[in-house]
Design an enzyme around this catalytic site. Structure first.
Site, short mmCIF file in Angstrom:
data_model
loop_
_atom_site.label_atom_id
_atom_site.label_comp_id
_atom_site.label_asym_id
_atom_site.label_seq_id
_atom_site.Cartn_x
_atom_site.Cartn_y
_atom_site.Cartn_z
N HIS A 414 -15.10 16.20 50.45
CA HIS A 414 -13.88 16.96 50.78
C HIS A 414 -12.97 17.16 49.57
O HIS A 414 -12.05 17.98 49.59
CB HIS A 414 -13.12 16.26 51.91
CG HIS A 414 -12.51 17.22 52.89
ND1 HIS A 414 -11.99 18.44 52.53
CD2 HIS A 414 -12.36 17.13 54.24
CE1 HIS A 414 -11.52 19.06 53.60
NE2 HIS A 414 -11.74 18.30 54.66
N ASP A 418 -14.12 22.43 51.10
CA ASP A 418 -13.39 22.41 52.36
C ASP A 418 -14.30 22.89 53.49
O ASP A 418 -15.36 23.49 53.25
CB ASP A 418 -12.16 23.30 52.28
CG ASP A 418 -11.14 22.78 51.26
OD1 ASP A 418 -11.02 21.55 51.14
OD2 ASP A 418 -10.50 23.61 50.59
#
Length: 442
Positions: A414, A418
C-alpha cells in the site's frame, strides 16, 4: 607470502556458506582461475575459483560445514610456509571455529612437553605436588571418560579423542544424538554435518518408543536457503502493508486457444502459466505504477518488465527472473521457465538468474489450489497468486452453462499501489487473458 582465502559472498542475501565439495586437498598446487571448491549459498551451489597461485596450506571449513561470509575458508602460500600468525589472528583476521579447533589440538599436543619442562624447573617439593595433582587428574579423566568399545574405535582419533566438527557437535547436542554411535565420513573418520543429518534412530528403538506411547519427533537443521527465505518473508510481511485484490477470470478462450496454439507449433508446447506471464507483462506496460519498487526514500517506476516466477524446490522457493518478458514470445517464455525450473532443482542457478525482478508470479494451480494469497517479494510492489482452473456453472448471455474459471489474487504494497491502481491493472490483465489473441497480436 601466505594469503587468507575468505568465504566469498556469492549472493546479495548470503550471510554464510556451506562447503559442498573441495576440489583440492592440503598440499596441492593451485593456479589462479582453477576450481578450488563448491560453495552452497542460500540459493544455489556455486563453483568458487582461486584468485591467486600457490599451495593449499590450510582448509578452514571442512566439507559439509558452514562458515560466515569473510571467515577463513583456506590459506594459500608457498610449500612449508609458516601460517601460525594467520591462524592466531595476525593482522585483523580471526580464525574460524575449525581453525580454532586445530589450534586447540596443537596446543594440547604441546602441553605434555611444556608441563615436563616447567616441572623440571620447579623446586623438588613443588615438583612432587604437581606430579601428584597430575596423577590424580589423569586418574579422574580416565575414569570419567566415555569407554570406547571396538564399535566406536572408528569414531575416535588415535589418542582416544572423538573426531567431530564443531557444527556436528552442536547439531548432535541439539538432537540428542550420541556421537559415539556414529561413523564419520570426513577425513580420518571425522564426524561432519551430513553424518548428523543422515543419522537415523535404530528401528528397534523407534518400535519400543511407539509401543510405549512415548512422544517422538525429528528435527532438521535449517538450510541456508530456508534461513534466507524466512528472513526475507518476515521482513516483507512485517514492513510492507499488504492488501489483497481477488478477481475471477473466464478461462474458456485461454484453454481453447492454448490447444490451438500447441497444435500449430507442435512438438513445442506452451502452458497456461506462459499465457499468464505474457498477459501480466502486457498489463504492466499499461500500468507502470504496479511495475514499481519501494526503495525507502523513493519509489522506482520500472520501464522494463522483469517477471519473477516462483519455483518450488525441496528446501523452499526460488524466484528466477524472465527478463523483458513483454518482448518475448510464448514459446521463448516456456523454454526459459522450464530451463530455470531444472536449474533451480539442481541448484545450478546463478546470481544473475534471480536478480532484478519488477513483479512476481506464484502459481499453485498445478497443485489444485483454487485461491491463496502470496507474500510480496520485496522490493516489488506486487505479487500475483494464481489458482487452478475450475469447471463450474456460470452465467453467459443470460443462460447457465458450464464454464472454466480461474481466480487470481494480487498482493499489493500500500506504500506504492493504491486499491484503484491495483484494480485497474487486474481489469487489463483479465481482458488480455480472456482474449489471448490480443497479447499475441501486440
Amino acid at each position: 607470502m601466505a594469503e587468507i582465502v575468505k568465504m566469498p559472498k556469492l549472493s546479495d542475501t548470503m550471510e554464510e556458506g556451506v562447503v559442498a565439495e573441495w576440489h583440492k586437498k592440503v598440499g596441492d598446487s593451485v593456479k589462479s582461475g582453477e576450481l578450488l571448491a563448491e560453495i552452497e549459498t542460500d540459493k544455489a551451489t556455486m563453483e568458487f575459483e582461486s584468485f591467486q597461485d600457490g599451495v593449499l596450506l590450510y582448509i578452514g571449513v571442512e566439507k559439509g560445514n558452514a562458515a560466515p561470509v569473510d571467515s577463513i575458508l583456506a590459506i594459500l602460500g608457498k610449500k612449508g610456509e609458516d601460517i601460525k600468525d594467520l591462524l592466531n589472528g595476525g593482522g585483523s583476521e580471526k580464525p574460524t571455529p575449525a581453525a580454532a579447533k586445530e589450534d586447540d589440538e596443537s596446543d594440547a599436543a604441546e602441553e605434555p612437553e611444556k608441563a615436563e619442562t616447567s616441572s623440571d624447573e620447579k623446586k623438588p617439593e613443588e615438583a612432587k605436588t604437581v606430579a601428584a595433582k597430575t596423577e590424580t587428574a589423569e586418574k579422574v579423566k580416565t575414569e570419567s571418560a566415555p569407554k570406547e568399545s571396538t564399535e566406536t574405535e572408528g569414531n575416535a582419533s588415535h589418542n582416544g579423542r572423538l573426531k567431530a566438527s564443531p557444527l556436528a557437535r552442536k547439531m548432535a547436542d541439539d538432537k540428542g544424538i550420541d556421537l559415539y554411535n556414529l561413523t564419520g565420513s570426513g577425513d580420518g573418520g571425522r564426524i561432519v554435518r551430513k553424518d548428523i543429518e543422515n543419522y537415523k534412530t535404530p528401528a528397534a528403538s523407534k518400535t519400543s518408543s511407539a509401543a510405549a506411547g512415548t512422544e517422538a519427533y525429528t528435527e532438521t537443521p535449517v538450510s541456508q536457503m530456508r534461513k534466507t527465505i524466512a528472513k526475507r518473508l518476515s521482513d516483507s510481511m512485517f514492513t510492507a502493508p499488504h492488501f489483497y485484490l481477488t478477481m475471477e477470470i473466464d478461462m474458456d478462450n485461454a484453454v481453447s486457444q492454448r490447444a490451438a496454439i500447441n497444435k500449430a507449433i507442435a512438438p513445442a508446447k506452451i502452458s497456461i502459466n506462459d499465457l499468464v506471464i505474457k498477459a501480466v507483462a502486457a498489463a504492466l506496460k499499461k500500468h507502470p505504477n504496479v511495475n514499481s519498487s519501494w526503495l525507502g526514500d523513493k519509489i522506482r517506476h520500472n520501464e522494463h518488465v522483469h517477471i519473477g516466477v516462483a519455483v518450488a524446490v525441496d528446501e523452499g522457493l526460488l524466484v528466477p527472473v524472465v527478463r523483458f518478458a513483454d518482448t518475448k514470445s510464448l514459446v521463448a517464455i516456456n523454454n526459459e521457465v522450464k530451463d530455470f525450473a531444472e536449474k533451480a532443482r539442481s541448484k545450478k542457478l546463478q546470481p544473475q538468474d534471480w536478480a532484478g525482478n519488477t513483479f512476481t508470479i506464484s502459481n499453485l494451480g498445478m497443485f489444485g489450489i483454487e485461491e491463496f494469497t502470496a507474500i510480496i517479494n520485496t522490493p516489488d510492489a506486487c505479487i500475483m497468486a494464481v489458482g487452478t482452473i475450475v469447471e463450474k456453472p456460470v452465467v453467459k448471455d443470460g443462460a447457465i452453462v458450464i464454464g472454466q474459471t480461474m481466480k487470481v489474487t494480487l498482493s499489493c504494497d500500500h506504500r506504492v499501489v493504491d486499491g484503484a491502481v491495483g484494480s485497474a491493472f487486474l481489469q487489463t490483465f483479465k481482458k488480455y487473458l480472456e482474449n489471448p489473441v490480443m497479447i499475441i497480436a501486440e
